[in-house]
Design a protein around this motif. Structure first.
Motif, mmCIF file in Angstrom:
data_model
loop_
_atom_site.group_PDB
_atom_site.id
_atom_site.type_symbol
_atom_site.label_atom_id
_atom_site.label_comp_id
_atom_site.label_asym_id
_atom_site.label_seq_id
_atom_site.Cartn_x
_atom_site.Cartn_y
_atom_site.Cartn_z
ATOM 1 N N MET A 10 90.205 40.840 21.306
ATOM 2 C CA MET A 10 89.132 40.497 20.386
ATOM 3 C C MET A 10 89.414 39.124 19.773
ATOM 4 N N ASP A 11 88.385 38.273 19.747
ATOM 5 C CA ASP A 11 88.518 36.964 19.125
ATOM 6 C C ASP A 11 88.596 37.118 17.618
ATOM 7 N N GLN A 12 89.241 36.157 16.984
ATOM 8 C CA GLN A 12 89.337 36.169 15.531
ATOM 9 C C GLN A 12 87.973 35.836 14.926
ATOM 10 N N VAL A 13 87.601 36.555 13.874
ATOM 11 C CA VAL A 13 86.357 36.267 13.168
ATOM 12 C C VAL A 13 86.594 35.095 12.221
ATOM 13 N N ILE A 14 85.520 34.372 11.923
ATOM 14 C CA ILE A 14 85.632 33.136 11.159
ATOM 15 C C ILE A 14 84.673 33.188 9.966
ATOM 16 N N GLU A 15 85.179 32.841 8.789
ATOM 17 C CA GLU A 15 84.308 32.724 7.617
ATOM 18 C C GLU A 15 83.570 31.395 7.698
ATOM 19 N N ILE A 16 82.262 31.448 7.508
ATOM 20 C CA ILE A 16 81.432 30.250 7.511
ATOM 21 C C ILE A 16 81.028 29.960 6.064
ATOM 22 N N PRO A 17 81.377 28.787 5.543
ATOM 23 C CA PRO A 17 80.955 28.455 4.172
ATOM 24 C C PRO A 17 79.425 28.373 4.107
ATOM 25 N N TRP A 18 78.820 29.307 3.411
ATOM 26 C CA TRP A 18 77.365 29.371 3.374
ATOM 27 C C TRP A 18 76.760 28.113 2.765
ATOM 28 N N GLU A 19 77.513 27.454 1.879
ATOM 29 C CA GLU A 19 77.000 26.244 1.223
ATOM 30 C C GLU A 19 76.835 25.091 2.219
ATOM 31 N N SER A 20 77.510 25.185 3.357
ATOM 32 C CA SER A 20 77.440 24.117 4.352
ATOM 33 C C SER A 20 76.238 24.269 5.281
ATOM 34 N N ILE A 21 75.517 25.362 5.151
ATOM 35 C CA ILE A 21 74.371 25.624 6.020
ATOM 36 C C ILE A 21 73.102 25.135 5.331
ATOM 37 N N GLU A 22 72.283 24.412 6.079
ATOM 38 C CA GLU A 22 71.004 23.910 5.564
ATOM 39 C C GLU A 22 70.201 25.088 5.004
ATOM 40 N N SER A 23 69.527 24.891 3.891
ATOM 41 C CA SER A 23 68.857 25.958 3.154
ATOM 42 C C SER A 23 67.898 26.777 4.020
ATOM 43 N N GLU A 24 67.063 26.124 4.788
ATOM 44 C CA GLU A 24 66.093 26.846 5.625
ATOM 45 C C GLU A 24 66.808 27.674 6.702
ATOM 46 N N THR A 25 67.865 27.118 7.270
ATOM 47 C CA THR A 25 68.637 27.846 8.279
ATOM 48 C C THR A 25 69.294 29.067 7.657
ATOM 49 N N LEU A 26 69.871 28.904 6.468
ATOM 50 C CA LEU A 26 70.492 30.034 5.778
ATOM 51 C C LEU A 26 69.449 31.113 5.483
ATOM 52 N N THR A 27 68.282 30.705 5.042
ATOM 53 C CA THR A 27 67.208 31.667 4.776
ATOM 54 C C THR A 27 66.875 32.447 6.039
ATOM 55 N N ASN A 28 66.776 31.758 7.174
ATOM 56 C CA ASN A 28 66.475 32.432 8.440
ATOM 57 C C ASN A 28 67.597 33.393 8.847
ATOM 58 N N ILE A 29 68.844 32.982 8.646
ATOM 59 C CA ILE A 29 69.990 33.849 8.957
ATOM 60 C C ILE A 29 69.935 35.104 8.093
ATOM 61 N N LEU A 30 69.701 34.916 6.804
ATOM 62 C CA LEU A 30 69.676 36.057 5.888
ATOM 63 C C LEU A 30 68.482 36.960 6.169
ATOM 64 N N ALA A 31 67.347 36.377 6.524
ATOM 65 C CA ALA A 31 66.162 37.179 6.858
ATOM 66 C C ALA A 31 66.436 38.035 8.089
ATOM 67 N N GLU A 32 67.102 37.457 9.074
ATOM 68 C CA GLU A 32 67.452 38.225 10.269
ATOM 69 C C GLU A 32 68.398 39.361 9.892
#
Length: 83
Positions: free
Chosen positions: A1-23
């Motif tokens: 199994m590959d290691q999981v990675i924390e992604i800093p949510w603040e580094s994600i463009e607002s609209e992209t983050l909204t789409n990720i969270l909506a999904e």
């Protein structure tokens, strides 16, 4: 199994983050109970949890997916991986 990675949510463009969270909040198994809660409300709630540091955004290379994880669980996993 590959290691999981924390992604800093603040580094994600607002609209992209909204789409990720909506999904995320519309995935099967994310039922919020008997009352229907609008997707926008769910997204706002999860965004607030990220901002409060209650949860983190995790990337899983194995299946190329993003998910949310409780911050305390993530920290415990990190300690376990360093053993």
């Amino acid at each position: 199994m590959d290691q999981v990675i924390e992604i800093p949510w603040e580094s994600i463009e607002s609209e992209t983050l909204t789409n990720i969270l909506a999904e995320y909040v519309t995935r099967d198994g994310t039922d919020y109970g008997e009352q229907e809660v609008p997707t926008d409300t769910k997204v706002s709630q999860v965004r607030r949890l990220l901002a409060q540091g209650t949860c983190v955004l995790i990337f899983q290379p194995e299946d190329q997916s993003l998910t949310l994880m409780d911050t305390q669980v993530w920290k415990q996993m990190q300690r376990g991986l360093q053993v």
